[in-house]
Design a protein around this motif. Sequence first.
Motif, PDB file in Angstrom:
ATOM      1  N   GLY A 168       0.784  -1.219   0.000  1.00 62.13           N
ATOM      2  CA  GLY A 168       0.000   0.000   0.000  1.00 62.13           C
ATOM      3  C   GLY A 168       0.819   1.272   0.000  1.00 62.13           C
ATOM      4  N   VAL A 169       2.135   1.163  -0.260  1.00 60.61           N
ATOM      5  CA  VAL A 169       2.990   2.342  -0.213  1.00 60.61           C
ATOM      6  C   VAL A 169       2.595   3.345  -1.288  1.00 60.61           C
ATOM      7  CG1 VAL A 169       5.368   3.179  -0.401  1.00 60.61           C
ATOM      8  CG2 VAL A 169       4.879   1.047   0.797  1.00 60.61           C
ATOM      9  N   ASN A 170       2.404   2.877  -2.520  1.00 61.14           N
ATOM     10  CA  ASN A 170       2.015   3.785  -3.600  1.00 61.14           C
ATOM     11  C   ASN A 170       0.660   4.448  -3.312  1.00 61.14           C
ATOM     12  OD1 ASN A 170       4.312   3.162  -4.986  1.00 61.14           O
ATOM     13  ND2 ASN A 170       3.331   1.766  -6.430  1.00 61.14           N
ATOM     14  N   ALA A 171      -0.289   3.647  -2.866  1.00 59.51           N
ATOM     15  CA  ALA A 171      -1.617   4.186  -2.566  1.00 59.51           C
ATOM     16  C   ALA A 171      -1.556   5.180  -1.415  1.00 59.51           C
ATOM     17  CB  ALA A 171      -2.583   3.051  -2.230  1.00 59.51           C
ATOM     18  N   GLY A 172      -0.733   4.908  -0.410  1.00 60.11           N
ATOM     19  CA  GLY A 172      -0.592   5.837   0.709  1.00 60.11           C
ATOM     20  C   GLY A 172       0.004   7.164   0.267  1.00 60.11           C
ATOM     21  N   ALA A 173       1.023   7.103  -0.602  1.00 60.15           N
ATOM     22  CA  ALA A 173       1.627   8.338  -1.106  1.00 60.15           C
ATOM     23  C   ALA A 173       0.614   9.138  -1.925  1.00 60.15           C
ATOM     24  CB  ALA A 173       2.860   8.005  -1.942  1.00 60.15           C
ATOM     25  N   ALA A 174      -0.112   8.458  -2.813  1.00 63.68           N
ATOM     26  CA  ALA A 174      -1.098   9.147  -3.650  1.00 63.68           C
ATOM     27  C   ALA A 174      -2.214   9.751  -2.800  1.00 63.68           C
ATOM     28  CB  ALA A 174      -1.675   8.182  -4.681  1.00 63.68           C
ATOM     29  N   ALA A 203       3.230   7.450   2.644  1.00 68.47           N
ATOM     30  CA  ALA A 203       3.831   6.124   2.503  1.00 68.47           C
ATOM     31  C   ALA A 203       4.274   5.573   3.854  1.00 68.47           C
ATOM     32  CB  ALA A 203       5.019   6.197   1.547  1.00 68.47           C
ATOM     33  N   ALA A 204       4.853   6.424   4.683  1.00 71.95           N
ATOM     34  CA  ALA A 204       5.325   5.979   5.996  1.00 71.95           C
ATOM     35  C   ALA A 204       4.163   5.570   6.896  1.00 71.95           C
ATOM     36  CB  ALA A 204       6.142   7.090   6.652  1.00 71.95           C
ATOM     37  N   VAL A 205       3.097   6.381   6.917  1.00 71.70           N
ATOM     38  CA  VAL A 205       1.946   6.076   7.772  1.00 71.70           C
ATOM     39  C   VAL A 205       1.297   4.765   7.354  1.00 71.70           C
ATOM     40  CG1 VAL A 205      -0.374   6.818   8.395  1.00 71.70           C
ATOM     41  CG2 VAL A 205       1.502   8.468   8.400  1.00 71.70           C
ATOM     42  N   VAL A 206       1.111   4.575   6.053  1.00 73.59           N
ATOM     43  CA  VAL A 206       0.477   3.346   5.577  1.00 73.59           C
ATOM     44  C   VAL A 206       1.348   2.130   5.886  1.00 73.59           C
ATOM     45  CG1 VAL A 206      -0.237   2.098   3.506  1.00 73.59           C
ATOM     46  CG2 VAL A 206      -0.906   4.474   3.816  1.00 73.59           C
ATOM     47  N   SER A 207       2.648   2.255   5.771  1.00 70.68           N
ATOM     48  CA  SER A 207       3.527   1.125   6.089  1.00 70.68           C
ATOM     49  C   SER A 207       3.390   0.715   7.547  1.00 70.68           C
ATOM     50  CB  SER A 207       4.983   1.490   5.773  1.00 70.68           C
ATOM     51  OG  SER A 207       5.173   1.687   4.407  1.00 70.68           O
ATOM     52  N   VAL A 208       3.308   1.700   8.450  1.00 68.47           N
ATOM     53  CA  VAL A 208       3.130   1.389   9.874  1.00 68.47           C
ATOM     54  C   VAL A 208       1.774   0.728  10.109  1.00 68.47           C
ATOM     55  CG1 VAL A 208       2.901   2.390  12.173  1.00 68.47           C
ATOM     56  CG2 VAL A 208       4.674   3.217  10.624  1.00 68.47           C
ATOM     57  N   VAL A 209       0.725   1.271   9.482  1.00 64.26           N
ATOM     58  CA  VAL A 209      -0.618   0.696   9.644  1.00 64.26           C
ATOM     59  C   VAL A 209      -0.659  -0.737   9.144  1.00 64.26           C
ATOM     60  CG1 VAL A 209      -3.014   0.864   8.876  1.00 64.26           C
ATOM     61  CG2 VAL A 209      -1.795   2.927   9.586  1.00 64.26           C
ATOM     62  N   VAL A 210      -0.060  -0.982   7.994  1.00 63.54           N
ATOM     63  CA  VAL A 210      -0.048  -2.337   7.428  1.00 63.54           C
ATOM     64  C   VAL A 210       0.713  -3.285   8.336  1.00 63.54           C
ATOM     65  CG1 VAL A 210       0.863  -3.734   5.534  1.00 63.54           C
ATOM     66  CG2 VAL A 210      -0.389  -1.628   5.042  1.00 63.54           C
ATOM     67  N   TYR A 211       1.817  -2.811   8.897  1.00 62.58           N
ATOM     68  CA  TYR A 211       2.588  -3.676   9.796  1.00 62.58           C
ATOM     69  C   TYR A 211       1.790  -4.021  11.044  1.00 62.58           C
ATOM     70  CZ  TYR A 211       6.478  -5.439  12.560  1.00 62.58           C
ATOM     71  OH  TYR A 211       7.295  -6.230  13.321  1.00 62.58           O
ATOM     72  N   VAL A 224      19.162   7.304  -0.396  1.00 62.05           N
ATOM     73  CA  VAL A 224      20.478   6.797   0.004  1.00 62.05           C
ATOM     74  C   VAL A 224      20.364   5.951   1.269  1.00 62.05           C
ATOM     75  CG1 VAL A 224      22.747   7.477   0.877  1.00 62.05           C
ATOM     76  CG2 VAL A 224      21.796   8.623  -1.127  1.00 62.05           C
ATOM     77  N   VAL A 225      19.670   6.469   2.273  1.00 67.37           N
ATOM     78  CA  VAL A 225      19.503   5.710   3.523  1.00 67.37           C
ATOM     79  C   VAL A 225      18.735   4.413   3.259  1.00 67.37           C
ATOM     80  CG1 VAL A 225      18.450   5.730   5.816  1.00 67.37           C
ATOM     81  CG2 VAL A 225      19.636   7.760   4.970  1.00 67.37           C
ATOM     82  N   GLY A 226      17.655   4.499   2.465  1.00 64.91           N
ATOM     83  CA  GLY A 226      16.888   3.296   2.155  1.00 64.91           C
ATOM     84  C   GLY A 226      17.698   2.273   1.390  1.00 64.91           C
ATOM     85  N   ALA A 227      18.536   2.727   0.451  1.00 64.24           N
ATOM     86  CA  ALA A 227      19.364   1.805  -0.326  1.00 64.24           C
ATOM     87  C   ALA A 227      20.385   1.105   0.562  1.00 64.24           C
ATOM     88  CB  ALA A 227      20.062   2.557  -1.458  1.00 64.24           C
ATOM     89  N   THR A 269       9.629   1.644   2.632  1.00 66.00           N
ATOM     90  CA  THR A 269       8.965   2.941   2.809  1.00 66.00           C
ATOM     91  C   THR A 269       9.858   4.075   2.325  1.00 66.00           C
ATOM     92  OG1 THR A 269       7.725   2.109   4.710  1.00 66.00           O
ATOM     93  CG2 THR A 269       7.922   4.488   4.489  1.00 66.00           C
ATOM     94  N   LEU A 270      11.119   4.058   2.712  1.00 69.80           N
ATOM     95  CA  LEU A 270      12.042   5.111   2.300  1.00 69.80           C
ATOM     96  C   LEU A 270      12.227   5.114   0.784  1.00 69.80           C
ATOM     97  CD1 LEU A 270      14.784   4.773   5.065  1.00 69.80           C
ATOM     98  CD2 LEU A 270      13.204   6.676   4.771  1.00 69.80           C
ATOM     99  N   LEU A 271      12.465   3.936   0.218  1.00 66.39           N
ATOM    100  CA  LEU A 271      12.767   3.846  -1.210  1.00 66.39           C
ATOM    101  C   LEU A 271      11.551   4.125  -2.077  1.00 66.39           C
ATOM    102  CD1 LEU A 271      15.013   0.652  -1.088  1.00 66.39           C
ATOM    103  CD2 LEU A 271      15.789   2.959  -1.615  1.00 66.39           C
TER     104      LEU A 271
END
Length: 355
Positions: free
Chosen positions: A118-124, A150-158, A224-227, A266-268
């Motif tokens: 859901g990262v793309n959907a969260g960003a959009a 994207a960050a909020v959705v990643s936490v919710v999904v987790y 960079v951090v995500g990579a 999430t970062l990438l």
Amino acid sequence: MLVESPPEPERNAVPEQGADAAVARPRRAPRIAGLAAALVVLALVAVLSIAVGAKQMPLDEVWHGLFDYTGTPSDVVVRDLRIPRTLLGLMVGLGLGLSGAVMQALTRNPLAEPGILGVNAGAAAAVVSAISFFGATSLSEFVWWAFLGAAVVSVVVYVLGGSRSATPVRLALAGTAASAALVGYINAVQLMDSKALDKLRFWTVGSLASANMDTVRQVAPFLVVGALLALSLGRPLNAMAMGDDTARALGAHLTRTRIGAMVAVTLLCGAATAACGPIVFIGLMIPHLVRAFTGPDMRWVLAYSAVLSPVLLLGADVVGRVVTRPAELQVGVVTALIGGPVFIYLVRRKRMAQL
């Protein structure tokens, strides 16, 4: 008295450690050579991205814009438009490729892609909200809103996936449910607010056309951090591929690895989506195709994905600039046209490269 002397070592005998190295060397050599060739191809495609565009330009003018900038129109096109576009394409391609490889390993699904969480959907959804409710108008604002979404959705999904007891299946189901809900929200806001629809239309196609150095500087730290985080997960993801019990026996920390993987995705993917919009199929195709050559070792899959994903993205962007001159076909459209048939082929294959 006779003393039994130890047997004389065979002349051709190889110490055990040396034998392991001798076996590993032939396996590793083609991978190293292939990675070096991929880096050469990436450099060529980057040069092509700077030299070729919707506006036809002689190579001497491109060279002049690169190394002898005087402010002519051609210099401005090369220095202020094509170079930021190429840099952003390199970073976004790397981000999408690495996030796709991590997602496939995390969910143990060779056809997974970053949108499964859901990262793309969260960003959009965050960008739509920013435009409609907070008056956001510039790409620099979109970047931060999209990354936050994207960050909020990643936490919710987790959390929905079970937090510490999260499994690949539960994470995938939670991500799919979150994506469906967010897509409905996005469509509802767009239908009620034509202003948001007009401003979001270009972003949701997926494009590098709006690239500038400000955008590059804003998303670079996150990518960079995500990579670095994604590349550091190669060994624990290898252990997780053999099952949770085996991974624990090998000393892998499952919760830490899953959290690290989700942070990296999430970062990438969040930064890449924020900068260019949701570009599909890059994170799906490249890691899967790479795995057919490298095998399941995630250290090599991640390295190859980081190099070849920008090749595909920049190549698709160059094609989009050339085929409809003097107009442009957005890179998100080109990757979808390429990725659709490839995805169908991968699904219909009897034998697929396994994780």
